[in-house]
Write an enzyme that holds these catalytic residues in place. Structure first.
Site, PDB file in Angstrom:
ATOM      1  N   TYR C 101       0.853  -1.195   0.000  1.00 31.45           N
ATOM      2  CA  TYR C 101       0.000   0.000   0.000  1.00 31.45           C
ATOM      3  C   TYR C 101       0.888   1.244   0.000  1.00 31.45           C
ATOM      4  CZ  TYR C 101      -2.966   3.743   1.729  1.00 31.45           C
ATOM      5  OH  TYR C 101      -3.620   4.933   1.868  1.00 31.45           O
ATOM      6  N   GLU C 189      -3.607   7.461  -3.751  1.00 28.79           N
ATOM      7  CA  GLU C 189      -3.374   6.137  -3.167  1.00 28.79           C
ATOM      8  C   GLU C 189      -3.116   5.121  -4.271  1.00 28.79           C
ATOM      9  OE1 GLU C 189      -6.138   5.300   0.431  1.00 28.79           O
ATOM     10  OE2 GLU C 189      -6.687   3.819  -1.094  1.00 28.79           O
TER      11      GLU C 189
END
Lengths: 378, 295, 378, 295
Positions: C101, C189
């Site tokens: 991530y 993101e």
């Protein structure tokens, strides 16, 4: 590294600064052709790394191509402060309503870029600084933020009370700062920045120095180096990775470290001699560098004695000793060599020199005194 | 006592596997400096064997050296293109002291780097400096240990080998040093004369100071005024470059007389005006120091 | 402003981040064609401004063009968290060795951009933060210096012990930071950032929010707004310069100031009612804005009573009063209107309203209680 | 006493000739604020005639306003595209206090701007805030003067009109204020709750505090913990947005519940846990304040 006016103008043009057109000529004929192409009155300007070109007769107005050619024939080949003029810039003459000064330097005291601007342009800024300091505004640029828009405007409005001109000037400040940072300048100067009768700003003269340490990142700017503008010995030294400045004396100096090299020169003077050069062989020396250094020193016909002053730290004394021995094999070294070696691997070095028939000193004063004496008696 | 470094210094060497870095790591370890880690990006996990068999762990980042080995000081030997980044990395990793030996860092890179280091509250020595040595305790950088000896004199200099010369003169005359500091020859440096003089002033064991300047800039002049106001121990000064022509860079990026400013003559005059004894040649440093020490 | 995955990927691609190819389809046939062009196994992904698309059945693997078309026909038109899927992204399925991530947000506490990275990718980062906080590394980016190279490497090496992967990841960090600043993101993101079996990094999913306040500087990004993804009333409100959020209750609220608007909604609830909307007419209001506001509120069939709560400061009460009167002339307003006005030009406003047959309260509690009562009895 | 502004405030209005700037300059002058200068680039040399005939000189730069009129505070009404630059200009010109009223400054512009302001050591209020008022002394911004009265309560709020509502409630109940401060509704603001609470804590005349928060972020939670540790005067809190849905921006750029964080419920819970009396509706602010003042 100093660059020529026409090169500095190219950098300025790339940053968007309004610079009048112009071309470089190396012959009078070329200068005449350029003047013809440009039309109208032109200025023929000597391109040398020296100030005071105007006073020296290196800047002339020409009303015609023929006149431009004539001026160029006089300027090309002229000597200005010891430098021979190899190129002239031919550029249109501009009508001038007012002249201002705009410059940026790296300021050591404030550890940042520093703007200096003055409405008194066209003359030496150091002179303005001493005679009329209120006519100069300085502004430190915080490297964390760069030149901020309101700061550019403050500089512009110091030059021109008129808001429109101040805004134009603010834009020039931003462009100049951009050129300054992009090209790693240590100094960038527009002098004068003029206002034309039509109210347009133009950069009429340009002066730039580039940080040598940054040239590895700036391949295009690095090509600006004018090898004809420096003594051949300095070109050779640079290519060999040596730090070298030619001087007029007769004691050749070969030292490790810039501070020690200067102190050695000073000591030569102290003992009544005259240093022939500044030469720092640098830290991580290898024997090849010493050979190159000796070659450059020996090429100078003025040199009557050669003095080594080596204080080993990073530099290993044995490397230097090997270089000296190697050089004496490869090249014919006319003047006598005196050597001072101390520090890292001193014993090994003395052994090497002894075998090759050299002796060495350990005191700096002794070796310098000896070198001065040898040079004087040569 | 000593300034900036001492027995508690836990040093990380940035660029430990390079030519200069490895050579001087051996020298520093041999001198007794507590080298706790090395950094070479891509060589993390390996180790560096110092003379005497000491194994120094190598990490990819300074942060790891700080976290795993408690490094509190760094010395930088990485090439100029990466040296500014290495300084910033060390400052960001939380070491308290950085000595940057590397020569040839672009000056404009240093303006930003210096701002970062200052914001981080870290002391940076250099770049383009020989580092420093606290005789008998630790050396960080490249000053040859054998020419120094412990004693009461603080030495501060813009130069490398000229510093050795001065220290050598002192040691041969039997005069030892608290710390010898080379602040570097670049236009933008992390620690200037006043910073070092101030630290010497706070060190009760420093009883006299040798200050070696050179042409270019006004750091010596400002330091001289500061000395007059703030120090009551004897200071001897030397300026290199009395015979240097104006406008030419004498090796050091910072050693250049700009216009009429920064000449050796000017600096020596300001020294004298502020009560600093001026030595005309390196050998002349000894006697005023010996006198000043009440010798 | 939230943008779709395929749009976010376009921004990432522009910044150099490795993103697999892919195209958007609005019909099953198109989806089939794209899958055919791409070849091999593809993923068909619903493009809606909502998380949890996978769980909702909005993300499907397809081994052939026909299968892709079949999946697309089921996904297009599907509702995910109240939003209708109008578009699907068709992109090659990637083999995955590991998932990480990488995200950046504007962090209010440290007043700067904040990186969050975790080797536990592909899942909700808030969940990782609460169950395994040590698996997350955060890094504040000082806006004065930007993301520094060693910081990018520290983030990369937190994800991958392998130096080569860590360096690739460091590059992605720099590219993501670049995309984040260039496009004025409030959030950006990559989840997951995968390593392929060949050791290549790829951004498989992308999520981006853009700072609405910066859209005026970003004309291209501004076109990313998906009008179909928001209620029509919100589009109208935005175009009229109103701040509006549609809710499910029956008391229409028209307030000046965001805080007061929220407090008004809260007070509606406090008195047993349900707000139909959040609506802030803004500071420098003019009568036209009030007309637009009333139109939008009235268009909602749920609304049974309309409540004005105006505390004049910048907003002039007489402007609002004029707007109300004007609106009642131009549009047919079904539900009853109750008004509270106080502050700047209150007297003038009360006069205007009185002439038009409205009365007004000065207490916020009174007007809200009255509105709730009217809505309940409608 | 009051915080941040008082009788000695010499205000420059940036954007004085704009719609909002001119309207509120009239209001501020009418209230008695000492507006000494205006700035509108390009209109330097002109002047602004305030109600009552007072002529306020207009300059092109804040620097001139500081140099020629001794301005020590600035209020900013310029459009969002130029507002961050206006803040930086004011901070660089040396004013000590800046209130930025402008709404809609891009958040990333504010991160750099905030850093600059902090480096300059200047207090910035806002942006996207109503400013502040010290009743009877000065007002800077847009808070209507007539709803305030001098007295012992400090008011601090993230909102504009909701602040007016709260102040109105107090004034109608006969409770006056030392200073009413709107800190603004943006994610990045110059002055947060703790900054204002701390200033109120240092003000001997502030005997109770009203604190009005809203959904989004954790500023209220941190402030509550700070209050418990540092203040011994009564504090009453209100949080707007109890009925706001998660993930939607409620007008203010900062008023958004992200994930599960920043809800009104959470904030009210933290208030209570730290000894801050929670008002369920604006009208409920009055009685705990009256009680706290020993009324």
């Amino acid at each position: 590294m100093d660059i020529h006016e026409y090169q500095a103008k190219e950098l300025f043009r790339n940053a968007g600064i309004p610079v009048p057109p112009g071309e470089v000529a190396t012959t009078p004929e070329e200068a005449g052709e350029i003047a013809g192409r440009l039309g109208g009155t032109v200025v023929v300007k000597a391109q040398v790394h020296a100030g005071g070109r105007g006073k020296a007769g290196g800047v002339k107005l020409a009303a015609s191509a023929a006149e431009a050619q004539e001026h160029a024939s006089r300027i090309l080949g002229m000597e200005i402060k010891g430098l021979t003029v190899e190129k002239v810039l031919v550029t249109p003459a501009e009508d001038i309503a007012s002249e201002a000064y705009v410059g940026i330097v790296i300021d050591r005291a404030t550890q940042a870029a520093l703007f200096m601007v003055s409405p008194e342009g066209g003359i030496d800024i150091e002179e303005v600084a001493s005679t009329n300091p209120d006519a100069i505004r300085k502004l430190r640029v915080d490297p964390r933020y760069g030149l901020l828009p309101h700061q550019a405007y403050l500089l512009g409005s110091f030059l021109y009370p008129d808001v429109k001109l101040a805004r134009q000037a603010a834009k020039v400040m931003e462009q100049l700062y951009d050129a300054f940072t992009t090209n790693h300048c240590s100094m960038a100067e527009i002098n004068p920045l003029i206002v034309t009768p039509e109210g347009e700003l133009k950069a009429i003269d340009a002066k730039v120095s580039i940080d040598d340490s940054a040239l590895f990142q700036l391949p295009e700017v690095a090509t600006f180096r004018d090898l004809e503008a420096e003594p051949e010995s300095e070109t050779q030294a640079r290519e060999a990775g040596l730090s070298f400045v030619k001087l007029d004396g007769n004691v050749g100096c070969c030292v490790n470290g810039a501070g020690l090299a200067m102190a050695t020169m000073d000591l030569v003077k102290y003992y009544g001699g005259d240093p022939a050069n500044f030469l720092d062989i640098g830290g991580s020396s290898n024997p090849d560098k010493v050979v190159s250094a000796l070659k450059i020193i020996t090429d100078d016909p003025n040199v009557k004695a050669i003095l080594f002053n080596i204080f080993g730290g990073i530099t290993r004394c044995d490397d230097v000793a090997n270089g000296i021995v190697e050089a004496t094999k490869r090249i014919d070294i006319r003047p006598p060599i005196v050597i001072r070696l101390t520090g890292t691997n001193e014993e090994e070095a003395l052994e090497i020199l002894k075998e090759a028939g050299f002796s060495a000193y350990t005191s700096m004063d002794e070796v310098v005194e000896k070198a001065v004496e040898l040079a004087a008696s040569a | 006592m000593s300034i900036f470094i001492d027995d508690s210094t836990r040093l990380v060497v940035q660029g430990i596997t390079g030519r200069d870095g490895s050579f001087h790591t051996h020298q520093m370890v041999a001198y007794g400096t507590n080298v706790v880690a090395g950094v070479t990006p891509g060589k993390g996990g390996q180790s560096f064997e110092a003379e005497g068999g000491k194994r120094i762990p190598i990490f990819n980042t300074v942060e790891e050296a700080v976290r795993k080995e408690g490094a509190n000081a760094s010395v930088i030997y990485v090439p100029p293109a990466f040296a500014a980044g290495a300084i910033v990395e060390a400052a960001d990793a939380g070491v308290a002291f950085i000595a940057a030996i590397t020569e040839g860092i672009p000056v404009q890179d240093m303006t930003r780097t210096y701002a970062f280091v200052k914001d981080a509250g870290v002391r940076l020595l250099g770049p383009n400096c020989p580092g420093l040595i606290s005789p008998g305790k630790a050396k960080v950088g490249i000053i040859p240990g054998q020419i120094t000896m412990p004693g009461p004199v603080g030495v501060v200099s813009r130069s490398g080998t000229l510093t050795y010369e001065a220290v050598f003169q002192l040691t041969r005359a039997g005069i030892g040093q608290t710390t010898c500091v080379g602040i570097g020859g670049d236009p933008i440096i992390g620690t200037n004369f006043i910073d070092v003089l101030s630290a010497f002033g706070d060190d009760p064991e420093t009883e006299a100071i040798v200050m070696i300047g050179e042409i270019g800039g006004t750091d010596e002049q400002e330091a001289a005024a500061w000395v007059r106001e703030n120090l009551d121990i004897p200071v001897v000064g030397f300026i290199a470059g009395q015979t240097a022509p104006p406008g030419r860079r004498m090796g050091h990026a910072g050693a250049i007389i700009s216009g009429s400013a920064g000449t050796a003559e000017e600096k020596m005059k300001v020294f004298e005006a502020n009560g600093i004894a001026v030595a005309r040649r390196p050998a002349d440093i000894r006697s005023p120091i010996a006198e000043g020490l009440g010798g």
